[in-house]
Design a protein around this motif. Sequence first.
Motif, mmCIF file in Angstrom:
data_model
loop_
_atom_site.group_PDB
_atom_site.id
_atom_site.type_symbol
_atom_site.label_atom_id
_atom_site.label_comp_id
_atom_site.label_asym_id
_atom_site.label_seq_id
_atom_site.Cartn_x
_atom_site.Cartn_y
_atom_site.Cartn_z
ATOM 1 N N ILE A 6 3.284 -6.390 -10.262
ATOM 2 C CA ILE A 6 2.559 -6.001 -9.096
ATOM 3 C C ILE A 6 2.688 -4.922 -8.197
ATOM 4 C CG2 ILE A 6 1.119 -7.245 -7.195
ATOM 5 C CD1 ILE A 6 1.803 -10.022 -8.464
ATOM 6 N N ALA A 7 1.882 -4.008 -8.176
ATOM 7 C CA ALA A 7 1.884 -2.746 -7.297
ATOM 8 C C ALA A 7 1.438 -3.306 -5.706
ATOM 9 C CB ALA A 7 0.995 -1.721 -7.683
ATOM 10 N N ALA A 8 2.327 -3.685 -4.937
ATOM 11 C CA ALA A 8 2.210 -4.476 -3.623
ATOM 12 C C ALA A 8 1.224 -3.583 -2.694
ATOM 13 C CB ALA A 8 3.474 -4.960 -3.029
ATOM 14 N N GLY A 9 1.394 -2.482 -2.416
ATOM 15 C CA GLY A 9 0.411 -1.716 -1.729
ATOM 16 C C GLY A 9 -0.809 -1.051 -1.823
ATOM 17 N N GLY A 10 -1.042 -1.248 -3.489
ATOM 18 C CA GLY A 10 -2.382 -0.615 -3.825
ATOM 19 C C GLY A 10 -2.037 0.849 -3.780
ATOM 20 N N GLY A 11 -3.111 1.648 -3.943
ATOM 21 C CA GLY A 11 -3.121 3.136 -3.746
ATOM 22 C C GLY A 11 -2.101 3.741 -4.874
ATOM 23 N N GLY A 12 -1.312 4.490 -4.545
ATOM 24 C CA GLY A 12 -0.133 5.073 -5.354
ATOM 25 C C GLY A 12 0.879 4.224 -5.608
ATOM 26 N N ASP A 13 1.182 2.893 -5.212
ATOM 27 C CA ASP A 13 2.064 2.028 -5.608
ATOM 28 C C ASP A 13 1.881 1.584 -7.327
ATOM 29 O OD1 ASP A 13 3.371 1.898 -3.187
ATOM 30 O OD2 ASP A 13 3.140 -0.122 -3.177
ATOM 31 N N ALA A 14 0.630 1.950 -7.883
ATOM 32 C CA ALA A 14 0.511 1.544 -9.365
ATOM 33 C C ALA A 14 1.322 2.535 -10.127
ATOM 34 C CB ALA A 14 -0.892 1.524 -9.392
ATOM 35 N N ILE A 15 1.452 3.844 -9.486
ATOM 36 C CA ILE A 15 2.105 4.892 -10.311
ATOM 37 C C ILE A 15 3.534 4.667 -9.868
ATOM 38 C CG2 ILE A 15 2.407 7.418 -10.248
ATOM 39 C CD1 ILE A 15 -0.137 7.758 -8.629
ATOM 40 N N ALA A 16 4.211 4.265 -9.056
ATOM 41 C CA ALA A 16 5.618 4.123 -8.785
ATOM 42 C C ALA A 16 5.859 2.633 -9.718
ATOM 43 C CB ALA A 16 5.872 3.934 -7.265
ATOM 44 N N THR A 17 5.023 1.649 -9.779
ATOM 45 C CA THR A 17 5.274 0.623 -10.339
ATOM 46 C C THR A 17 5.381 0.856 -11.864
ATOM 47 O OG1 THR A 17 4.124 -1.007 -8.696
ATOM 48 C CG2 THR A 17 4.507 -1.766 -10.880
#
Length: 376
Positions: A6-17
């Motif tokens: 789960i990318a907790a913050g949305g937006g660019g967190d999916a990239i970091a995840t």
Amino acid sequence: MKRLLIAAGGGGDAIATAMVHAALHGPDEPALVLTYAWERLVVDPVPGPRRPSDFTGTVTAGPTLRLVTPRSAPRPPAGSLLPRLSADLRPALGLLDPYAGASGLARQIEEAAAYCEAGHVDVVDVGGDILADGTEPTLRSPLGDALVLAACARTGIPTSVHVAGPGLDSEVPEAALLPLLGDPLHTLTHADTLSVQAVFDWHPSEAGALLVAAARGIRGVCGTRDAPHPVTLGDASPHVYRLTLARALEINPLARALAESASLADAERASERVCGFSEIARERARAAQLAQEAGESPGGGTAPSEPRPLPRPLPERFAEWERRTADSGIAYVTTRRIAEELALSLAQLTALRRHLSTASPARHTPPLWRLAAVEA
């Protein structure tokens, strides 16, 4: 079987995840990343997060769970970069819909676990606002992260919480986070960034860009568009830390307050009680302001009968801006900061990037740009 993240913050967190997943488990390990479609107003002019009905072309993965694919598209006037992101990231992307609060998110996570045949959830947050206590003066967007924690707790599925790049989102200072994090689980390297490197040619995520830069060995003061102060990339910046869900809940009072939330309105009220503000209310106010500014006539200025001054050449405008920015102590900047502070169109930004890369190749340290003062 797929790993569930789960990318907790949305937006660019999916990239970091996706990057953290590749670093810990290998880029070819099948995975599903759940993420919000909750993006900056520059991307999505409609305040708040998007829900499945805001998209066409999603794929059903459960009664309430939808997957975003390259064939998905936001319904105007909403905007979203998730469809394009789904084409550039190896993990599949699932849409988190927070409109039924933590209880609704918990159902979606349970459906995702069943879809993936996963018995464990990995939550990933860039920067560390998932560990905010709600009193930080620089805190801007605690709600999505806290809802994820509350929802994971409701599912009962074993969950680990990962913080990558402490302080890189400019919401909770690194110095406040490090005592909470313990020893790092992993230090990201240049090799770990290869699976996401092309994304930053077009995606405006700044915290994600800083994390990639840190993993590639860049150190120094970096200027971003959305932070009141620049970020310093240091030795802890490429680290990934792991906490238990119980420990994260212990630290985050907003997550505990959201445990019984059954709507996004419930969640907003909890945020107002714990943190003193609702980020969605702030987005509504900002969107209204932007709409008003767009509808206003310029008033005054050069009379139509007078010749308009010729626009200054773009390299000249950039050079002046660069000197001013470097004088403030900043060594590196994000592409987004250049684009927004110079008010560049996509075509202008492309032309400027081409000019800088040709005239001074050392200037580009992907995904950041080195200011000229550093080269001297």
